[in-house]
Design a protein around this motif. Sequence first.
Motif, PDB file in Angstrom:
ATOM      1  N   ASP A   1     -25.470 -12.223  49.470  1.00 50.41           N
ATOM      2  CA  ASP A   1     -26.050 -10.960  49.035  1.00 50.41           C
ATOM      3  C   ASP A   1     -26.980 -11.245  47.860  1.00 50.41           C
ATOM      4  O   ASP A   1     -26.944 -12.339  47.280  1.00 50.41           O
ATOM      5  CB  ASP A   1     -24.962  -9.967  48.618  1.00 50.41           C
TER       6      ASP A   1
ATOM      7  N   ARG B   1     -24.113 -10.857  56.060  1.00 49.33           N
ATOM      8  CA  ARG B   1     -25.146 -10.393  55.139  1.00 49.33           C
ATOM      9  C   ARG B   1     -25.322  -8.884  55.286  1.00 49.33           C
ATOM     10  O   ARG B   1     -24.707  -8.248  56.141  1.00 49.33           O
ATOM     11  CB  ARG B   1     -26.462 -11.131  55.408  1.00 49.33           C
ATOM     12  N   ASP B   2     -26.188  -8.311  54.420  1.00 47.00           N
ATOM     13  CA  ASP B   2     -26.455  -6.880  54.533  1.00 47.00           C
ATOM     14  C   ASP B   2     -27.482  -6.633  55.634  1.00 47.00           C
ATOM     15  O   ASP B   2     -27.855  -7.550  56.367  1.00 47.00           O
ATOM     16  CB  ASP B   2     -26.904  -6.304  53.187  1.00 47.00           C
ATOM     17  N   ASN B   3     -27.960  -5.393  55.712  1.00 48.83           N
ATOM     18  CA  ASN B   3     -28.882  -5.033  56.793  1.00 48.83           C
ATOM     19  C   ASN B   3     -30.348  -5.143  56.411  1.00 48.83           C
ATOM     20  O   ASN B   3     -31.219  -4.701  57.169  1.00 48.83           O
ATOM     21  CB  ASN B   3     -28.592  -3.590  57.251  1.00 48.83           C
TER      22      ASN B   3
ATOM     23  N   ARG C   1     -34.063  -6.310  56.028  1.00 44.60           N
ATOM     24  CA  ARG C   1     -34.871  -7.046  57.001  1.00 44.60           C
ATOM     25  C   ARG C   1     -35.229  -8.447  56.513  1.00 44.60           C
ATOM     26  O   ARG C   1     -35.302  -9.386  57.311  1.00 44.60           O
ATOM     27  CB  ARG C   1     -36.155  -6.259  57.289  1.00 44.60           C
TER      28      ARG C   1
ATOM     29  N   VAL D   1     -32.245 -10.711  57.175  1.00 39.27           N
ATOM     30  CA  VAL D   1     -32.085 -10.987  58.608  1.00 39.27           C
ATOM     31  C   VAL D   1     -33.113 -12.008  59.072  1.00 39.27           C
ATOM     32  O   VAL D   1     -32.795 -12.979  59.770  1.00 39.27           O
ATOM     33  CB  VAL D   1     -32.229  -9.683  59.423  1.00 39.27           C
TER      34      VAL D   1
ATOM     35  N   PRO E   1     -24.185  -8.471  60.484  1.00 42.08           N
ATOM     36  CA  PRO E   1     -24.268  -7.501  59.383  1.00 42.08           C
ATOM     37  C   PRO E   1     -22.898  -7.205  58.797  1.00 42.08           C
ATOM     38  O   PRO E   1     -21.876  -7.306  59.491  1.00 42.08           O
ATOM     39  CB  PRO E   1     -24.863  -6.261  60.059  1.00 42.08           C
ATOM     40  N   CYS E   2     -22.882  -6.843  57.537  1.00 41.42           N
ATOM     41  CA  CYS E   2     -21.637  -6.448  56.877  1.00 41.42           C
ATOM     42  C   CYS E   2     -21.156  -5.136  57.480  1.00 41.42           C
ATOM     43  O   CYS E   2     -21.881  -4.137  57.504  1.00 41.42           O
ATOM     44  CB  CYS E   2     -21.874  -6.299  55.378  1.00 41.42           C
TER      45      CYS E   2
ATOM     46  N   HIS F   1     -21.164  -2.144  54.978  1.00 37.36           N
ATOM     47  CA  HIS F   1     -22.487  -1.578  54.728  1.00 37.36           C
ATOM     48  C   HIS F   1     -22.916  -0.668  55.875  1.00 37.36           C
ATOM     49  O   HIS F   1     -23.471   0.418  55.649  1.00 37.36           O
ATOM     50  CB  HIS F   1     -23.517  -2.699  54.556  1.00 37.36           C
ATOM     51  N   THR F   2     -22.673  -1.102  57.112  1.00 38.08           N
ATOM     52  CA  THR F   2     -23.059  -0.307  58.273  1.00 38.08           C
ATOM     53  C   THR F   2     -22.238   0.983  58.343  1.00 38.08           C
ATOM     54  O   THR F   2     -22.757   2.054  58.683  1.00 38.08           O
ATOM     55  CB  THR F   2     -22.870  -1.116  59.569  1.00 38.08           C
TER      56      THR F   2
ATOM     57  N   ARG G   1     -24.936   2.744  65.659  1.00 40.84           N
ATOM     58  CA  ARG G   1     -25.016   1.618  64.713  1.00 40.84           C
ATOM     59  C   ARG G   1     -24.125   0.447  65.126  1.00 40.84           C
ATOM     60  O   ARG G   1     -24.343  -0.682  64.701  1.00 40.84           O
ATOM     61  CB  ARG G   1     -24.673   2.083  63.299  1.00 40.84           C
TER      62      ARG G   1
ATOM     63  N   THR H   1     -17.005  -8.504  56.629  1.00 37.72           N
ATOM     64  CA  THR H   1     -17.855  -7.890  55.612  1.00 37.72           C
ATOM     65  C   THR H   1     -18.336  -8.971  54.643  1.00 37.72           C
ATOM     66  O   THR H   1     -17.841 -10.101  54.643  1.00 37.72           O
ATOM     67  CB  THR H   1     -17.090  -6.826  54.788  1.00 37.72           C
TER      68      THR H   1
END
Length: 501
Positions: free
Chosen positions: A71, A138-140, A142, A145, A157-158, A161-162, A323, A468
């Motif tokens: 992160d 990781r987070d979402n 861009r 990614v 994705p975490c 977060h989603t 999602r 996560t």
Amino acid sequence: MEFIALDDQPFSEVENLGVRNLINYLSPKYVIPSRRYFSDVSLKEMFDNVSKHTRSILHANPNAAISFTTDIWTSNVSLMSMLSLTAQWVDDDFQLHQVMLQCQEMVGSHTAANLAFTFEKMLQHWGIDRSRVHVVLRDNARNMVKALNDINLASLPCMAHTLQLAVNEGLLSQRSIIDMVKTGRKIVGHFKHSPQAYSQFHDIQEQLGQPRKCLQQDVITRWNSTFYMLESLIEQRRALGAFATEHDLPATLTMHQWGLIENVLTLLAPFEELTKEISSSTATASDVIPAITMLKRLLEKRADTDFGVGTTKATLLEAVQRRFSDVEKEPLYMLATVLDLRYKNRYFSNEVKDQVKQELQTALQRETSSPPEEPAAEASMARGPDPEEASAAKKPCSLLFSVHDEILKEKTEVEQQLASPLSVQVQSYLSEAPIGRSENALTYWRINKDKFPALAPLARAYLSAPCTSVDSDRLFSLAGHVADERRNRLSGDKAEMLLQA
């Protein structure tokens, strides 16, 4: 040095009169070194020792697949940004290891190219071959990614977060709920900004025989903080009513809004419970498909508490479906779930089950070129307990996880009817009775690794992945204490040393 690192103290603490008087009282002959000694010498020594130990345990199992979380964090008191990298893996004895590898300062813009270059440098620094990288959580964003895709590292994705994004969609879909939350914020904000009002509120709590408690303030970016704020309002409903009859409030909740709060709390309780569950240190990628399946089924059911929150419930279901639409098709989730004896392939539809078995067979062929051994007869004593017995022993007292028992009962008959040309070892494993949901899948594999020698390495790899990036989030919560107002000139390299120490 340990005192400074563990208690997040500035190096200047050793020059403060109180600390010097304490040290002088304990040992009058000891002369405490200068702050420069601790920042330039002692910290480096401690950091080197920790790094050496981390490197030794990291390479103790050279063939173990490693899962990572990452992160980016930006300080509120300086211009410093940091990129984290934590690792976890399962050793030969099916023990889970979790370490922080780096929290490196990110210089320049956070472009995908810059991030990709930094990731490669981190892996080279620790001598981690790409073949050992199982997945990166990781987070979402861009840029994150794209960076991981550019260097051909598998990433997911975490889930937390989603889930946050899905719940936010639901809460913002109904005007009556938005207005109710705004009114709640005004009430809580009134007390937060008025010590006199809180004093009067505590007096009323004592008159009502209630413990002195404060109301929870929510943070807009954290949906569960809004959940806790509404919970605190419901808990103090009687005291707030008494307060409003004697003192002014900037807003009050109507009878309809109080009922709406109760129904919203009932609707969001499974999300809050799931968030806690997946944020634990033992949660793995195997929990994703079952958790989403349980959540969707629960949202599809009608309940008496749906009054006034029907639009929100429908939006939540649609957001979760959209999602998390690809989780059943993701091999990393598929194999992690089927290799977790709590779930196996009970959470897949009949159409998907054949694909799951094929993925397992393919992974098995990649893992070993030799034919799988026949399961040993004497190992049958290590077979998992009957699911109903396990459920009775540790039955979860929650609406969300009660769905787990429903699914196991529904799928048992179908499971027995399925037939496919699987290897003896895979077929034997799939015929094992599920263990209780509260049991640890790694414990099962520790006992049965010799019974399923070809599947055990797959379980070590796929059950090493978290669901996560909470490890990195926790690290940055600590970073906020390290780089605070008292140390706003702290350099990135020293901040990393303090975090790892």
